[in-house]
Design an enzyme around this catalytic site. Structure first.
Site, short mmCIF file in Angstrom:
data_model
loop_
_atom_site.label_atom_id
_atom_site.label_comp_id
_atom_site.label_asym_id
_atom_site.label_seq_id
_atom_site.Cartn_x
_atom_site.Cartn_y
_atom_site.Cartn_z
N ASP B 6 0.86 -1.18 0.00
CA ASP B 6 0.00 0.00 0.00
C ASP B 6 0.90 1.23 0.00
O ASP B 6 2.10 1.13 0.27
CB ASP B 6 -0.89 -0.01 1.25
CG ASP B 6 -1.77 1.25 1.35
OD1 ASP B 6 -2.43 1.57 0.34
OD2 ASP B 6 -1.78 1.90 2.40
N SER B 7 0.31 2.38 -0.29
CA SER B 7 1.05 3.64 -0.24
C SER B 7 1.47 3.99 1.19
O SER B 7 2.31 4.85 1.39
CB SER B 7 0.19 4.77 -0.78
OG SER B 7 -0.97 4.90 -0.01
N GLU B 147 -5.20 10.10 8.86
CA GLU B 147 -3.80 9.96 9.32
C GLU B 147 -3.51 10.87 10.51
O GLU B 147 -2.61 10.57 11.31
CB GLU B 147 -2.83 10.21 8.16
CG GLU B 147 -3.10 9.22 7.04
CD GLU B 147 -1.90 8.80 6.25
OE1 GLU B 147 -0.89 9.51 6.28
OE2 GLU B 147 -1.98 7.73 5.62
N CYS B 179 -11.24 3.69 -0.91
CA CYS B 179 -9.88 3.97 -0.43
C CYS B 179 -9.74 3.24 0.89
O CYS B 179 -10.68 3.23 1.70
CB CYS B 179 -9.69 5.48 -0.24
SG CYS B 179 -8.15 5.90 0.63
#
Lengths: 259, 259
Positions: B6-7, B147, B179
């Protein structure tokens, strides 16, 4: 040439101030959009990126490098000075000097997580004047909000109010905008922190500092026929929104070149 | 091993679902925190990163790769299938299949700018059922909000209301959380989009899909003595907040390894 790098588009506020202060000096800019943002990342990673970016600029002919990013200035300046022979100009010191000049003793600093964690602003501020009281606040959501163009939205105002709450309580008289995106929020920050609080924009302070430096050390020379339109703006990734932000900052049509 | 990338940390919601569905299968995960986020970047850059991440996982012994990132799944899947010999599982198809199963005809999709721009969800949804009405909305601020841990804040609720406004007007009956960060906002999304709207979490759908795939193609085998605690979680940059989000997702103490 004057080399300037940033994690993305925010540093264009610094580049714009440099163009206005030194319109006949050639500039090459690198915005590292492919790895943006830096402010949430570790000092080690930011330093690696800063070294790569500086190498790119030196290869393009930069004879002085401006770190137009508070996060990279905070954590990577010393390492860049060790690795490169060209002078390295950062955005922290000029803002600190200006803040120390105008403050009556209580300075606030807002910035990314990396910048605030590094404590670079309070360290340099109290070195200038040990009597200064310095209050810092990391504001990690401001960059994404600016990059989305939400610079007038109610949500942005609410988030700003929350971020500025403690600084206001500490009755700061001067506020350093410790990230190159923040000048784009000046019109929302000023009424929320208080009309009498001095806002310090590192972009302007850095441009003045570079101008003074180049008078004393003419490593880059004025070219009478050069205009800002001749400057080169590179990015590591292209996007429509980057071009839009660039056009808003420079108030002319901007063509971003692939790095 | 099952390789997952994943990013950053969002894909850990997929990894967690895979651990729950396949507890005795060894997993190696790579979170590309050093270059996060992907969703605001170009398809070309995301594809480059996806290739590098997959190479890392194959070197660690991955025999199947799960792209636990909607942005990378949207733009890089075909290229990864050309470059690598191992099977590539992505998060779009399983969510699309589940949405097509439960919808009464009006499907909403939320995701990053890269995901929405790629039109991967509407393309696959209308391929499943050409009669479906699909409405998409890019929500670029949701990842930074998650985040920052702002998953209960008033500002987040207001931003969600703004993002969901048009989808609500279109009277969608099913919403794909396109997402991997968004399942962490489910509790705020459900009351704002409407209690009767089906929320499709690609993490669960992908884990079920992988389980079915491994029954038919046992490229990775169950190891009776293996437990989720033995799985390896690598990151390209370390940060305190990444460890905190990981611990919240996995509900155990997480040690993130430097890649």
């Amino acid at each position: 040439m004057i080399g300037i790098f940033d994690s993305g588009v925010g540093g264009m506020t610094v580049a714009r101030s440099i163009e206005l202060a030194l319109p006949n000096y050639p500039v090459v800019y690198l915005g590292d959009i492919a790895r943006t943002p830096y402010g949430s990342k570790s000092a080690a990673i930011i330093t690696n990126y800063a070294i790569e970016n500086s190498g790119f600029l030196v290869d393009k002919g930069a004879k002085v490098i401006v770190i137009a990013c508070s996060s990279a200035s905070s954590v990577a300046t010393e390492q860049l000075r060790r690795e490169f022979d060209v002078p390295i100009i950062e955005v922290i010191t000029p803002a600190v000097r200006e803040a120390a000049k105008v403050t009556r003793g209580r300075v606030g600093v807002i910035g990314t997580s990396a910048t605030i964690r590094s404590e670079s602003y309070p360290r340099l501020l109290t070195k200038q004047d040990p009597a200064l009281k310095v209050y810092s606040k990391a504001c990690p959501l401001l960059c994404p909000l600016v990059e989305e163009g939400w610079t007038g939205r109610r949500e942005t105002k609410m988030i700003l109010r929350r971020y500025l709450h403690d600084l206001k309580k500490h009755q700061i008289d001067t506020l350093i905008l410790g990230c190159t995106h923040y000048p784009l929020l000046k019109h929302l920050i000023q009424p929320r922190i208080g009309k009498k609080v001095h806002l310090i924009d590192p972009a302007q302070a850095t441009a003045e500092n570079l101008k003074t430096f180049l008078v004393q050390n003419p490593v880059v020379k004025e070219e009478p026929s050069h205009t800002p339109e001749d400057n080169l703006y590179y990015v590591t990734d292209t996007s429509q929104s980057a071009t839009e932000i660039a056009t808003r900052i420079f108030q002319r049509e901007m063509k971003l070149l692939p790095a």
